[in-house]
Design a protein around this motif. Structure first.
Motif, PDB file in Angstrom:
ATOM      1  N   HIS A   1      -1.549  10.764 -14.998  1.00  0.00           N
ATOM      2  CA  HIS A   1      -1.332  10.723 -13.187  1.00  0.00           C
ATOM      3  C   HIS A   1      -2.668   9.947 -12.916  1.00  0.00           C
ATOM      4  CE1 HIS A   1      -0.529  13.405  -9.481  1.00  0.00           C
ATOM      5  NE2 HIS A   1      -1.905  13.004  -9.633  1.00  0.00           N
ATOM      6  N   ARG A   2      -3.756  10.398 -13.335  1.00  0.00           N
ATOM      7  CA  ARG A   2      -4.413   9.523 -12.843  1.00  0.00           C
ATOM      8  C   ARG A   2      -4.501   7.800 -12.747  1.00  0.00           C
ATOM      9  NH1 ARG A   2      -9.526  12.519 -12.072  1.00  0.00           N
ATOM     10  NH2 ARG A   2      -8.800  14.415 -13.599  1.00  0.00           N
ATOM     11  N   GLY A   3      -4.101   7.549 -13.896  1.00  0.00           N
ATOM     12  CA  GLY A   3      -3.642   6.173 -14.337  1.00  0.00           C
ATOM     13  C   GLY A   3      -3.094   5.672 -13.319  1.00  0.00           C
ATOM     14  N   VAL A   4      -1.437   6.189 -13.004  1.00  0.00           N
ATOM     15  CA  VAL A   4      -0.590   5.602 -12.638  1.00  0.00           C
ATOM     16  C   VAL A   4      -0.726   5.540 -11.110  1.00  0.00           C
ATOM     17  CG1 VAL A   4       1.656   6.762 -11.376  1.00  0.00           C
ATOM     18  CG2 VAL A   4       1.319   6.107 -13.376  1.00  0.00           C
ATOM     19  N   THR A   5      -1.395   6.497 -10.724  1.00  0.00           N
ATOM     20  CA  THR A   5      -2.491   6.748  -9.180  1.00  0.00           C
ATOM     21  C   THR A   5      -3.478   5.352  -8.749  1.00  0.00           C
ATOM     22  OG1 THR A   5      -2.479   8.996  -9.131  1.00  0.00           O
ATOM     23  CG2 THR A   5      -4.136   8.101  -7.329  1.00  0.00           C
ATOM     24  N   ARG A   6      -4.023   5.461  -9.895  1.00  0.00           N
ATOM     25  CA  ARG A   6      -5.470   3.956  -9.640  1.00  0.00           C
ATOM     26  C   ARG A   6      -4.666   3.611  -9.825  1.00  0.00           C
ATOM     27  NH1 ARG A   6      -9.421   6.950 -13.965  1.00  0.00           N
ATOM     28  NH2 ARG A   6     -10.346   8.532 -12.258  1.00  0.00           N
ATOM     29  N   THR A   7      -3.692   3.009 -10.470  1.00  0.00           N
ATOM     30  CA  THR A   7      -2.592   1.469 -10.186  1.00  0.00           C
ATOM     31  C   THR A   7      -1.641   1.418  -8.341  1.00  0.00           C
ATOM     32  OG1 THR A   7      -1.933   1.316 -12.752  1.00  0.00           O
ATOM     33  CG2 THR A   7      -0.747   0.485 -11.148  1.00  0.00           C
ATOM     34  N   LYS A   8      -1.496   2.667  -8.353  1.00  0.00           N
ATOM     35  CA  LYS A   8      -0.682   1.999  -7.049  1.00  0.00           C
ATOM     36  C   LYS A   8      -1.650   2.026  -5.797  1.00  0.00           C
ATOM     37  CE  LYS A   8       3.046   6.180  -8.206  1.00  0.00           C
ATOM     38  NZ  LYS A   8       3.612   6.756  -7.261  1.00  0.00           N
ATOM     39  N   THR A   9      -2.648   2.686  -5.993  1.00  0.00           N
ATOM     40  CA  THR A   9      -3.606   2.289  -5.279  1.00  0.00           C
ATOM     41  C   THR A   9      -4.905   0.902  -4.846  1.00  0.00           C
ATOM     42  OG1 THR A   9      -4.634   4.498  -5.278  1.00  0.00           O
ATOM     43  CG2 THR A   9      -6.325   2.738  -3.947  1.00  0.00           C
ATOM     44  N   ILE A  10      -4.528   0.674  -6.495  1.00  0.00           N
ATOM     45  CA  ILE A  10      -4.764  -1.009  -6.444  1.00  0.00           C
ATOM     46  C   ILE A  10      -3.391  -2.191  -6.268  1.00  0.00           C
ATOM     47  CG2 ILE A  10      -5.312  -3.270  -8.175  1.00  0.00           C
ATOM     48  CD1 ILE A  10      -6.586  -1.134  -9.444  1.00  0.00           C
ATOM     49  N   ILE A  11      -2.771  -1.960  -6.370  1.00  0.00           N
ATOM     50  CA  ILE A  11      -1.786  -2.457  -5.511  1.00  0.00           C
ATOM     51  C   ILE A  11      -1.012  -2.577  -4.117  1.00  0.00           C
ATOM     52  CG2 ILE A  11       1.799  -2.076  -5.901  1.00  0.00           C
ATOM     53  CD1 ILE A  11       1.151  -1.573  -8.797  1.00  0.00           C
ATOM     54  N   LYS A  12      -1.597  -1.048  -3.414  1.00  0.00           N
ATOM     55  CA  LYS A  12      -1.495  -0.763  -1.822  1.00  0.00           C
ATOM     56  C   LYS A  12      -2.588  -1.416  -1.184  1.00  0.00           C
ATOM     57  CE  LYS A  12       2.241   3.286  -1.386  1.00  0.00           C
ATOM     58  NZ  LYS A  12       2.082   4.102  -1.316  1.00  0.00           N
ATOM     59  N   GLY A  13      -4.126  -1.768  -2.384  1.00  0.00           N
ATOM     60  CA  GLY A  13      -4.318  -2.610  -1.857  1.00  0.00           C
ATOM     61  C   GLY A  13      -3.978  -4.063  -1.363  1.00  0.00           C
ATOM     62  N   ASN A  14      -3.578  -4.677  -2.047  1.00  0.00           N
ATOM     63  CA  ASN A  14      -2.943  -5.952  -2.452  1.00  0.00           C
ATOM     64  C   ASN A  14      -1.939  -6.453  -1.537  1.00  0.00           C
ATOM     65  OD1 ASN A  14      -2.653  -8.824  -3.022  1.00  0.00           O
ATOM     66  ND2 ASN A  14      -3.586  -8.251  -4.959  1.00  0.00           N
ATOM     67  N   PRO A  15      -2.046  -6.641  -0.333  1.00  0.00           N
ATOM     68  CA  PRO A  15      -0.582  -6.795   0.133  1.00  0.00           C
ATOM     69  C   PRO A  15      -0.035  -7.944  -0.344  1.00  0.00           C
ATOM     70  CG  PRO A  15      -2.223  -7.074   2.383  1.00  0.00           C
ATOM     71  CD  PRO A  15      -3.500  -7.167   0.395  1.00  0.00           C
ATOM     72  N   HIS A  16      -0.478  -9.100  -0.721  1.00  0.00           N
ATOM     73  CA  HIS A  16       0.077  -9.681  -1.880  1.00  0.00           C
ATOM     74  C   HIS A  16       1.219  -9.272  -2.848  1.00  0.00           C
ATOM     75  CE1 HIS A  16      -0.484 -13.014   0.859  1.00  0.00           C
ATOM     76  NE2 HIS A  16      -2.192 -12.788   0.877  1.00  0.00           N
ATOM     77  N   LEU A  17       0.468  -8.325  -3.706  1.00  0.00           N
ATOM     78  CA  LEU A  17       1.042  -7.862  -4.377  1.00  0.00           C
ATOM     79  C   LEU A  17       2.451  -6.940  -4.469  1.00  0.00           C
ATOM     80  CD1 LEU A  17       1.413  -7.885  -8.137  1.00  0.00           C
ATOM     81  CD2 LEU A  17      -0.311  -6.112  -7.333  1.00  0.00           C
ATOM     82  N   TYR A  18       1.999  -6.170  -3.673  1.00  0.00           N
ATOM     83  CA  TYR A  18       2.621  -5.034  -2.617  1.00  0.00           C
ATOM     84  C   TYR A  18       4.179  -5.306  -2.580  1.00  0.00           C
ATOM     85  CZ  TYR A  18       4.215  -0.595  -0.860  1.00  0.00           C
ATOM     86  OH  TYR A  18       5.080   0.187   0.275  1.00  0.00           O
ATOM     87  N   ALA A  19       4.111  -7.273  -1.873  1.00  0.00           N
ATOM     88  CA  ALA A  19       4.717  -7.784  -1.063  1.00  0.00           C
ATOM     89  C   ALA A  19       6.092  -7.770  -2.465  1.00  0.00           C
ATOM     90  CB  ALA A  19       4.548  -8.759  -0.137  1.00  0.00           C
ATOM     91  N   LEU A  20       5.324  -8.353  -3.281  1.00  0.00           N
ATOM     92  CA  LEU A  20       6.156  -9.089  -4.149  1.00  0.00           C
ATOM     93  C   LEU A  20       6.812  -8.097  -5.043  1.00  0.00           C
ATOM     94  CD1 LEU A  20       7.144 -11.292  -6.020  1.00  0.00           C
ATOM     95  CD2 LEU A  20       4.552 -10.750  -7.735  1.00  0.00           C
TER      96      LEU A  20
END
Length: 401
Positions: A366-385
Motif C-alpha cells: 500500500h505504501r509503495g503504490v501510494t508513493r508511486t501514485k504521488t510521484i506520477i501525479k506530481g509529474n504532469p508529462h508522465l501522468y498524461a503519458l
C-alpha cells in the motif's frame, strides 16, 4: 481481555491501563442511538454518518466490523468499518471508503483533546486485538490529521500521506466576502459572461431535485453523463457497478431532517430551444455547517461556451451562504477548477495497522503504490503519458470485443 457478547453480537477487548474497552460489533442497529449522538459533532465526517453507512451496507452486503470504544461506561468513539478481501488479504476499512472524500471516524471532543502519544498506542493496540480474528490489515484512509482546528486522534500514528489532497472554500457572510481572496473581480466578470452566454442559448433554471421520481431521473442522467465523460477520457467508469448505482439512489431518497441531507441533487436545466435538457449536475451532501460536493457532471454538447458546470458551482455556493454553511468542500483530487475556487488545501493520510504477516506485506505494498501514485501525479508529462496509454489500451480492447 476478550470475550463474546451474544446479546450485542460483539467482541470486547479491555485495555486495563486506561480502562478503554473496544467492542467489535457485526451489526449497526444496536449502536444507532449512540452513533447518531456522536455524528452531530461538526468535526465528524458525514461519511461516517449512520444513514450513509446504512445505505452502503444495504446495497453491498458488507461484512461489518464496527468498533465501539468505551471508557468508564461512556462511548468515546465509533469506527464504522467493513472487512473486504483484496486477493488473500482481509482488509478492515471505513464503510464505503471508495466513495468517501474525508474520513474522521466518530470521536467525542473530550477523547480527541486527550489523545496523546500514550493513548494513541493503547488505541492502536486495542484495535489490533479486537480485529485479530477478522482482518490482516486495518487500512483507515483519507484521514486529515489537522481538521477544523483540531488534531486527529490518529495524528502521529505511523501513516503514509494520501496521494490526493482535498480542497475547501470557507464561506463568509456574503458572496463578495467569500470570493474576495479568489481574484474577485475576474470571477465576477466570468460569472456575468456565463449568464450572458447561457441566456443567449435560451436561458436556464437552477433545479434542486424534489420527489422520488425527479431525484431518480436526475441521478440516472448523471450516470449517463459521467459514463460518456469517462469513455471520452478512456478511463474506467467508477459508477458503473449496479450496487454502486443502487447505493446512490438509496442515499438520494434518504432525508435526515433539518439541514442535514445525505445527498441532494442540483442541476442546470435549459430553457428555450434546449428546453428540459440538463447541462450540469452536482451532488451535494450536508452535515451541520459543512457541505461536500460528492460528484458533478456536464453535458458537453449543451452551451459549452457558458461553462455550465462552473456556473452551477457559483449558484450552489450562493445558496449555501444563504443557508448558513461555513465550509464548502470540493472533495478529493487536484483539479484546476478546485484551485480556482478554494483557499484551503487539506492533506490526508492513510493509517495502516498490520495485524498478521500478510497484513504487514499488504501495508508495505500500500505504501509503495501510494508513493508511486504521488510521484506520477506530481509529474504532469508522465501522468498524461499513462492516461494516453490507458485510453489506447481500452480502445484496443473495445475493438477486439
Amino acid at each position: 481481555m476478550v470475550h463474546l457478547s451474544p446479546e450485542s453480537n460483539s467482541v470486547h477487548h479491555t485495555s486495563e491501563p486506561t480502562m478503554l474497552t473496544v467492542e467489535l460489533h457485526r451489526a449497526m442497529e444496536p449502536l444507532e442511538r449512540e452513533w447518531r449522538l456522536l455524528q452531530r459533532d461538526n468535526y465528524a465526517s458525514l461519511h461516517q454518518g449512520y444513514d450513509w453507512c446504512r445505505a452502503w451496507t444495504k446495497t453491498h452486503g458488507s461484512h461489518l466490523a464496527i468498533l465501539r470504544g468505551r471508557m468508564q461506561g461512556e462511548t468515546v468513539f465509533i469506527l464504522p468499518l467493513e472487512v473486504v478481501r483484496t486477493g488473500l488479504v482481509r482488509q478492515a476499512q471505513f464503510i464505503g471508503t471508495r466513495f468517501t472524500n474525508i474520513n474522521t471516524g466518530l470521536f467525542t471532543p473530550c477523547y480527541r483533546s486527550t489523545a496523546d502519544a500514550a493513548r494513541q498506542k493503547i488505541l492502536v493496540d486495542a484495535i489490533s486485538k479486537a480485529l485479530k480474528d477478522e482482518a490482516d490489515l486495518v487500512a483507515l484512509t483519507n484521514i486529515p490529521f489537522d481538521w477544523r482546528g483540531e488534531r486527529h486522534p490518529f495524528a502521529g500514528v505511523n501513516a503514509v500521506e494520501h496521494q490526493n489532497h482535498s480542497f475547501q472554500l470557507p464561506l463568509s457572510g456574503s458572496m463578495a466576502e467569500t470570493i474576495a481572496p479568489l481574484n474577485a473581480k475576474r470571477r465576477r466578470k466570468k460569472y456575468r459572461n456565463q449568464l450572458r452566454k447561457i441566456e443567449a442559448a435560451g436561458g436556464f433554471d437552477h433545479v434542486v431535485a424534489s420527489g422520488e421520481d425527479e431525484k431518480t431521473a436526475l441521478l440516472e442522467c448523471f450516470f449517463r453523463q459521467k459514463a460518456d465523460r469517462f469513455r471520452s477520457l478512456g478511463l474506467p467508469n467508477v459508477f458503473q457497478a449496479p450496487e454502486t448505482q443502487a447505493f446512490f439512489h438509496l442515499v438520494t431518497q434518504m432525508s435526515s431532517g433539518g439541514y442535514d441531507v445525505p445527498l441532494e441533487l442540483h442541476a442546470i436545466r435549459m430553457r428555450g430551444a434546449l428546453d428540459g435538457q440538463i447541462a450540469a449536475i452536482a451532488g451535494l451532501s450536508r452535515k451541520g455547517d459543512h457541505i461536500i460536493c460528492q460528484f458533478g457532471s456536464i453535458d458537453e454538447a449543451l452551451a459549452p461556451e457558458a461553462s455550465p458546470g462552473e456556473l452551477l458551482f457559483w449558484l450552489v455556493i450562493e445558496q449555501a451562504l444563504e443557508d448558513g454553511v461555513a465550509l464548502f468542500d470540493f472533495g478529493l483530487g487536484d483539479q484546476p477548477y478546485k484551485r480556482r475556487w478554494c483557499s484551503i488545501e487539506t492533506v490526508q493520510h492513510d493509517v495502516l495497522l498490520p495485524i498478521t504477516t500478510a497484513g504487514r506485506l499488504a501495508a508495505l505494498a500500500h505504501r509503495g503504490v501510494t508513493r508511486t501514485k504521488t510521484i506520477i501525479k506530481g509529474n504532469p508529462h508522465l501522468y498524461a503519458l499513462i492516461q494516453r496509454f490507458r485510453a489506447e489500451k481500452d480502445a484496443k480492447t473495445a475493438e477486439e470485443e
